[in-house]
Scaffold this motif. Structure first.
Motif, PDB file in Angstrom:
ATOM      1  N   MET A   1       1.044  -1.185   0.095  1.00 28.87           N
ATOM      2  CA  MET A   1      -0.091  -0.081  -0.022  1.00 28.87           C
ATOM      3  C   MET A   1       0.897   1.218  -0.032  1.00 28.87           C
ATOM      4  SD  MET A   1      -2.878   1.371   2.976  1.00 28.87           S
ATOM      5  CE  MET A   1      -3.845  -0.166   2.670  1.00 28.87           C
ATOM      6  N   ALA A   2       0.640   2.067  -0.919  1.00 27.21           N
ATOM      7  CA  ALA A   2       1.648   3.429  -0.968  1.00 27.21           C
ATOM      8  C   ALA A   2       1.124   4.418   0.002  1.00 27.21           C
ATOM      9  CB  ALA A   2       1.170   4.010  -2.490  1.00 27.21           C
ATOM     10  N   ARG A   3       2.301   5.161   0.567  1.00 28.01           N
ATOM     11  CA  ARG A   3       2.319   5.813   1.665  1.00 28.01           C
ATOM     12  C   ARG A   3       2.366   7.410   1.246  1.00 28.01           C
ATOM     13  NH1 ARG A   3       6.589   5.975   4.224  1.00 28.01           N
ATOM     14  NH2 ARG A   3       5.740   6.250   6.383  1.00 28.01           N
ATOM     15  N   ILE A   4       1.211   8.161   1.397  1.00 29.07           N
ATOM     16  CA  ILE A   4       1.010   9.503   0.781  1.00 29.07           C
ATOM     17  C   ILE A   4       1.090  10.538   1.892  1.00 29.07           C
ATOM     18  CG2 ILE A   4      -0.202  10.900  -0.610  1.00 29.07           C
ATOM     19  CD1 ILE A   4      -1.514   8.663  -2.123  1.00 29.07           C
ATOM     20  N   LEU A   5       1.830  11.669   1.445  1.00 32.86           N
ATOM     21  CA  LEU A   5       1.833  12.699   2.299  1.00 32.86           C
ATOM     22  C   LEU A   5       1.008  13.814   1.449  1.00 32.86           C
ATOM     23  CD1 LEU A   5       2.820  14.817   4.558  1.00 32.86           C
ATOM     24  CD2 LEU A   5       4.989  15.069   3.050  1.00 32.86           C
ATOM     25  N   ILE A   6       0.067  14.611   2.437  1.00 39.38           N
ATOM     26  CA  ILE A   6      -0.978  15.558   1.509  1.00 39.38           C
ATOM     27  C   ILE A   6      -0.422  16.915   2.111  1.00 39.38           C
ATOM     28  CG2 ILE A   6      -3.161  16.558   1.473  1.00 39.38           C
ATOM     29  CD1 ILE A   6      -4.228  13.601   2.000  1.00 39.38           C
ATOM     30  N   VAL A   7      -0.173  17.874   1.131  1.00 37.29           N
ATOM     31  CA  VAL A   7       0.312  19.220   1.463  1.00 37.29           C
ATOM     32  C   VAL A   7      -0.470  20.072   0.745  1.00 37.29           C
ATOM     33  CG1 VAL A   7       2.439  20.778   1.624  1.00 37.29           C
ATOM     34  CG2 VAL A   7       2.766  18.354   1.629  1.00 37.29           C
ATOM     35  N   ASP A   8      -1.515  20.824   1.426  1.00 39.50           N
ATOM     36  CA  ASP A   8      -2.237  21.882   1.366  1.00 39.50           C
ATOM     37  C   ASP A   8      -2.619  22.992   2.431  1.00 39.50           C
ATOM     38  OD1 ASP A   8      -4.738  23.318   0.112  1.00 39.50           O
ATOM     39  OD2 ASP A   8      -4.357  21.920  -1.589  1.00 39.50           O
ATOM     40  N   ASP A   9      -2.638  24.085   1.949  1.00 40.06           N
ATOM     41  CA  ASP A   9      -2.889  25.105   3.129  1.00 40.06           C
ATOM     42  C   ASP A   9      -4.519  25.184   3.524  1.00 40.06           C
ATOM     43  OD1 ASP A   9      -3.335  26.178   0.791  1.00 40.06           O
ATOM     44  OD2 ASP A   9      -2.955  28.216   1.588  1.00 40.06           O
ATOM     45  N   MET A  10      -5.325  24.607   2.640  1.00 34.65           N
ATOM     46  CA  MET A  10      -6.653  24.426   2.775  1.00 34.65           C
ATOM     47  C   MET A  10      -7.297  23.120   3.550  1.00 34.65           C
ATOM     48  SD  MET A  10      -7.865  27.391   1.820  1.00 34.65           S
ATOM     49  CE  MET A  10      -9.546  27.204   1.677  1.00 34.65           C
TER      50      MET A  10
END
Length: 120
Positions: free
Chosen positions: A1-10
């Motif tokens: 399972m791929a590991r994801i980092l989410i980057v967004d100021d909202m």
């Protein structure tokens, strides 16, 4: 399972992406509101992929990509932004982004971009 980092100021956008990734069997390992925070979390978490907003306080998504890729040349980053001008897209790709998604996006677009980036 791929590991994801989410980057967004909202916050709303982070929640939307988090839900989409969870429904598609991806693991969200972290979320960041700024480019600075993204660089710090990348070092700690070493995710398989990052979705990065372009316009954020403290440090832009482009600056964050450049910093991450200078330390981790194999880093896979997808830009997500409401700014779809060709110049901005080209700059993101030249900075090391694997793909560029223009907001508002549809879920299928995002999943396809992630799958392409993970295979690259």
């Amino acid at each position: 399972m791929a590991r994801i980092l989410i980057v967004d100021d909202m916050k709303f956008m982070r929640e939307t992406l988090h839900q989409l990734f969870s429904q598609n069997n991806y693991q969200v390992v972290g979320e960041a509101e700024t480019g600075k925070e993204a660089v710090k979390l990348y070092r700690e978490l070493l995710p398989d992929l990052v979705t990065m907003d372009l316009t954020m306080p403290e440090m832009s998504g482009l600056e964050a990509i450049k910093m991450i890729r200078s330390e981790f040349p194999e880093a896979k980053v997808i830009m997500c932004s409401a700014m779809g001008q060709k110049k901005v897209i080209m700059e993101a790709i030249e900075s090391g982004a694997k793909d560029y998604i223009v907001k508002p996006f549809n879920d299928l677009q995002v999943i396809e971009a992630i799958n392409r980036a993970l295979k690259s």
